[in-house]
Design a protein around this motif. Structure first.
Motif, PDB file in Angstrom:
ATOM      1  N   UNK A  17       0.835  -1.214   0.000  1.00 36.43           N
ATOM      2  CA  UNK A  17       0.000   0.000   0.000  1.00 36.43           C
ATOM      3  C   UNK A  17       0.866   1.258   0.000  1.00 36.43           C
ATOM      4  N   UNK A  18       1.921   1.267   0.811  1.00 38.09           N
ATOM      5  CA  UNK A  18       2.806   2.429   0.850  1.00 38.09           C
ATOM      6  C   UNK A  18       3.562   2.588  -0.467  1.00 38.09           C
ATOM      7  N   UNK A  19       3.924   1.492  -1.077  1.00 38.33           N
ATOM      8  CA  UNK A  19       4.587   1.573  -2.382  1.00 38.33           C
ATOM      9  C   UNK A  19       3.646   2.192  -3.406  1.00 38.33           C
ATOM     10  N   UNK A  20       2.361   1.846  -3.332  1.00 37.43           N
ATOM     11  CA  UNK A  20       1.389   2.438  -4.243  1.00 37.43           C
ATOM     12  C   UNK A  20       1.263   3.936  -4.020  1.00 37.43           C
ATOM     13  N   UNK A  21       1.213   4.342  -2.738  1.00 39.04           N
ATOM     14  CA  UNK A  21       1.127   5.773  -2.448  1.00 39.04           C
ATOM     15  C   UNK A  21       2.349   6.522  -2.964  1.00 39.04           C
ATOM     16  N   UNK A  22       3.530   5.951  -2.743  1.00 42.01           N
ATOM     17  CA  UNK A  22       4.756   6.600  -3.204  1.00 42.01           C
ATOM     18  C   UNK A  22       4.792   6.668  -4.727  1.00 42.01           C
ATOM     19  N   UNK A 356      -4.230   7.695   7.442  1.00 42.06           N
ATOM     20  CA  UNK A 356      -3.652   6.391   7.133  1.00 42.06           C
ATOM     21  C   UNK A 356      -4.673   5.261   7.212  1.00 42.06           C
ATOM     22  N   UNK A 357      -5.878   5.572   7.701  1.00 38.44           N
ATOM     23  CA  UNK A 357      -6.917   4.549   7.776  1.00 38.44           C
ATOM     24  C   UNK A 357      -6.772   3.647   8.994  1.00 38.44           C
ATOM     25  N   UNK A 358      -7.288   2.411   8.885  1.00 37.11           N
ATOM     26  CA  UNK A 358      -7.344   1.493  10.022  1.00 37.11           C
ATOM     27  C   UNK A 358      -5.963   1.035  10.476  1.00 37.11           C
ATOM     28  N   UNK A 359      -4.999   0.995   9.552  1.00 38.77           N
ATOM     29  CA  UNK A 359      -3.667   0.499   9.893  1.00 38.77           C
ATOM     30  C   UNK A 359      -2.705   1.647  10.222  1.00 38.77           C
ATOM     31  N   UNK A 360      -3.234   2.708  10.870  1.00 36.36           N
ATOM     32  CA  UNK A 360      -2.402   3.863  11.200  1.00 36.36           C
ATOM     33  C   UNK A 360      -1.207   3.472  12.052  1.00 36.36           C
ATOM     34  N   UNK A 367       5.893   4.753   7.201  1.00 34.02           N
ATOM     35  CA  UNK A 367       6.069   5.968   6.402  1.00 34.02           C
ATOM     36  C   UNK A 367       7.229   6.807   6.943  1.00 34.02           C
ATOM     37  N   UNK A 368       7.337   6.879   8.267  1.00 27.71           N
ATOM     38  CA  UNK A 368       8.468   7.611   8.863  1.00 27.71           C
ATOM     39  C   UNK A 368       9.792   6.983   8.414  1.00 27.71           C
ATOM     40  N   UNK A 369       9.867   5.661   8.446  1.00 30.52           N
ATOM     41  CA  UNK A 369      11.094   4.982   8.031  1.00 30.52           C
ATOM     42  C   UNK A 369      11.376   5.243   6.559  1.00 30.52           C
ATOM     43  N   UNK A 370      10.318   5.211   5.719  1.00 27.73           N
ATOM     44  CA  UNK A 370      10.494   5.494   4.290  1.00 27.73           C
ATOM     45  C   UNK A 370      11.020   6.916   4.081  1.00 27.73           C
ATOM     46  N   UNK A 371      10.506   7.863   4.850  1.00 28.59           N
ATOM     47  CA  UNK A 371      10.961   9.254   4.740  1.00 28.59           C
ATOM     48  C   UNK A 371      12.429   9.385   5.127  1.00 28.59           C
ATOM     49  N   UNK A 377      18.897   8.716   0.435  1.00 29.85           N
ATOM     50  CA  UNK A 377      19.193   8.300  -0.943  1.00 29.85           C
ATOM     51  C   UNK A 377      18.613   9.241  -1.984  1.00 29.85           C
ATOM     52  N   UNK A 378      17.547   9.982  -1.649  1.00 30.86           N
ATOM     53  CA  UNK A 378      16.993  10.971  -2.571  1.00 30.86           C
ATOM     54  C   UNK A 378      16.264  10.404  -3.763  1.00 30.86           C
ATOM     55  N   UNK A 379      15.798   9.156  -3.670  1.00 29.51           N
ATOM     56  CA  UNK A 379      15.067   8.537  -4.773  1.00 29.51           C
ATOM     57  C   UNK A 379      14.025   7.594  -4.181  1.00 29.51           C
ATOM     58  N   UNK A 380      12.734   7.868  -4.469  1.00 37.39           N
ATOM     59  CA  UNK A 380      11.686   7.081  -3.842  1.00 37.39           C
ATOM     60  C   UNK A 380      11.678   5.632  -4.321  1.00 37.39           C
ATOM     61  N   UNK A 381      12.021   5.400  -5.586  1.00 37.79           N
ATOM     62  CA  UNK A 381      12.059   4.029  -6.072  1.00 37.79           C
ATOM     63  C   UNK A 381      13.070   3.187  -5.297  1.00 37.79           C
ATOM     64  N   UNK A 382      14.298   3.722  -5.158  1.00 38.89           N
ATOM     65  CA  UNK A 382      15.324   3.019  -4.392  1.00 38.89           C
ATOM     66  C   UNK A 382      14.939   2.942  -2.917  1.00 38.89           C
ATOM     67  N   UNK A 383      14.297   3.998  -2.416  1.00 42.62           N
ATOM     68  CA  UNK A 383      13.889   4.008  -1.009  1.00 42.62           C
ATOM     69  C   UNK A 383      12.893   2.895  -0.714  1.00 42.62           C
ATOM     70  N   UNK A 384      11.959   2.654  -1.642  1.00 39.97           N
ATOM     71  CA  UNK A 384      10.968   1.592  -1.440  1.00 39.97           C
ATOM     72  C   UNK A 384      11.648   0.222  -1.421  1.00 39.97           C
ATOM     73  N   UNK A 385      12.633   0.031  -2.315  1.00 43.72           N
ATOM     74  CA  UNK A 385      13.358  -1.235  -2.327  1.00 43.72           C
ATOM     75  C   UNK A 385      14.108  -1.443  -1.017  1.00 43.72           C
ATOM     76  N   UNK A 386      14.774  -0.391  -0.538  1.00 41.04           N
ATOM     77  CA  UNK A 386      15.507  -0.500   0.721  1.00 41.04           C
ATOM     78  C   UNK A 386      14.558  -0.713   1.895  1.00 41.04           C
ATOM     79  N   UNK A 387      13.402  -0.043   1.857  1.00 41.91           N
ATOM     80  CA  UNK A 387      12.416  -0.233   2.917  1.00 41.91           C
ATOM     81  C   UNK A 387      11.936  -1.684   2.950  1.00 41.91           C
TER      82      UNK A 387
END
Length: 430
Positions: A17-22, A356-360, A367-371, A377-387
């Motif tokens: 879900x977070x990957x979709x939002x990003x 964030x809905x029910x799974x807040x 999301x904090x960790x992703x931020x 790294x400055x790149x959301x694609x790489x950030x999602x992979x690392x997350x």
């Protein structure tokens, strides 16, 4: 074993879900609104035929105030406020910042257009900024503010004040730069409506500076108001669509985040008085919010006017300026993306407008960790992979135990099948 597997599945669902939002944030879907696609400058209001009038042309000044602006009861006789006529070459001015393109109507000093250069309408037209605030044939969404009450010029029977501006176009190049609009009422009341812009922020400061050169005291209340019709959210489009909230939000002492959809406002919302607070209009990615002074007891109201537009309003307590003295009052207006951590800095619980809905309890720390990862790294694609990698490492002990249990079950499978063959008809012996 089932519990552990379910926890892993829930974690993977949240990460997906977070990957979709990003992904939606990095690659926003194309907007289907023809009025936006055909007019890249839709966020800039003009005085032509395409503009939806702010008020009905046949309305009198008293009808305008009753139908559109908040009204403060005034006791005693009040003299009419008459402006000193000054030639005005144009009624619309434009302010350009790296984050916003803002258009202001000198009639009342309202923000009638605001576009976001960092957020294009679509990836195919990166030069066309997304128009958050608009006043055109497709949508009415503006930010109004003024001075009402006993001596407020916006409460005048002659209508709202016509401000003067030194320029018709401004470019903000340094942090905390001012744009002043001036108005002089008969009798010697100088009013300056000051907009404060920042090069790296979506918060706009709105200040009123009152210089009383008359022989009597001046009194007025500041108000801020979001006016919007019930048009759909133009930022929530595309094939894979997440159903998100569209409507008003308000801070209350009992609940720091209360939502009011269009139907709630139609049913009637009781006025609220509280110290500080905020009032906002929330849509998928973006937020428009008035944040009045945190030290004043403000009154918040929600209603619908005769033109079918929703009005989200705050009103400050009155300020009094003695003869020969000066006074000021101010508020902030946020117009931009839902930046949770910046919003929390501006006002308590304003960051809750990101739902964030029910799974807040799971989504918020992820999301904090992703931020934090993206800051490195400055790149959301790489950030999602690392997350995803970090989450897999954290869940590895559970995954390892689950795999060991599955391996044991596989070793036992032949013996269990043999027992089934021998005692399949006798469950007790099996």
């Amino acid at each position: 074993m089932d519990i552990k597997r379910n926890l892993i599945l829930v974690g993977l669902a949240v990460v997906s879900y977070l990957m979709l939002l990003a992904w939606n944030e990095d690659y926003p879907p194309n907007a289907p609104s023809a009025s936006i696609e055909e007019s890249p400058s839709a966020g800039i209001a003009d005085s032509g035929a395409g503009q939806v009038p702010d008020l009905p042309l046949s309305a009198t000044a008293s009808e305008i105030n009753e139908n559109d602006l908040p009204v403060i009861p005034v006791s005693g006789e009040v003299a009419a406020i008459e402006a000193v006529e000054t030639p005005n070459p144009t009624q619309i001015i434009t302010i350009n910042t790296p984050k916003q393109i803002v258009t202001v109507d000198l009639k009342g000093g309202d923000i009638v257009g605001l576009s976001l250069p960092d957020f294009p309408i679509s990836m195919e037209t990166p030069e066309s900024p997304f128009p958050l605030l608009r006043q055109d044939s497709g949508m009415v969404y503006v930010a109004q503010s003024g001075l009402i009450g006993r001596d407020g010029p916006d409460a005048s029977p002659q209508g709202r004040p016509l401000y003067r501006s030194a320029q018709s176009d401004y470019t903000i190049t340094s942090d905390e730069q001012y744009v002043d609009l001036t108005f002089t009422a008969q009798g010697g009341i100088d009013i300056t409506k000051r907009f404060v812009f920042y090069v790296d922020d979506y918060l706009i400061g709105v200040q009123y500076l009152v210089n009383n050169r008359s022989n009597s005291s001046w009194q007025g209340n500041m108000f801020g108001q979001i006016k919007r019709d019930d048009a759909d959210d133009p930022s929530q489009t595309g094939g894979f669509r997440v159903n998100t909230y569209l409507g008003a939000a308000l801070y209350t002492p009992d609940d720091p985040y209360v939502k009011y959809d269009f139907e709630d406002i139609d049913d009637g919302v009781e006025p609220l008085q509280t110290s500080g607070g905020w009032i906002a209009f929330s849509q998928h990615y973006f937020l428009g919010s008035w944040i009045p002074n945190a030290d004043t007891n403000n009154t918040y109201t929600m209603r619908r006017n005769n033109q079918g537009q929703f009005l989200l309003t705050f009103v400050n307590p009155p300020i009094t300026v003695a003869p020969g003295q000066s006074g000021s009052i101010e508020a902030g207006f946020w117009a931009g993306p839902k930046d949770q951590y910046r919003l929390d800095e501006i006002s308590p619980s304003l960051g809750l407008t990101i739902d964030y809905g029910l799974f807040y309890f799971i989504a918020s720390p992820i999301f904090w960790l992703l931020t934090q990862i993206n800051d490195l790294v400055g790149n959301y694609g790489l950030s999602i992979l690392l997350l995803t990698l970090v989450i897999k490492i954290i869940l590895y002990p559970l995954s390892a135990k689950s795999l060991k249990s599955m391996a044991k079950m596989r070793r036992l499978a032949p013996k269990i099948n043999d027992l089934k063959d021998r005692y399949g008809d006798d469950k007790q012996k099996f």
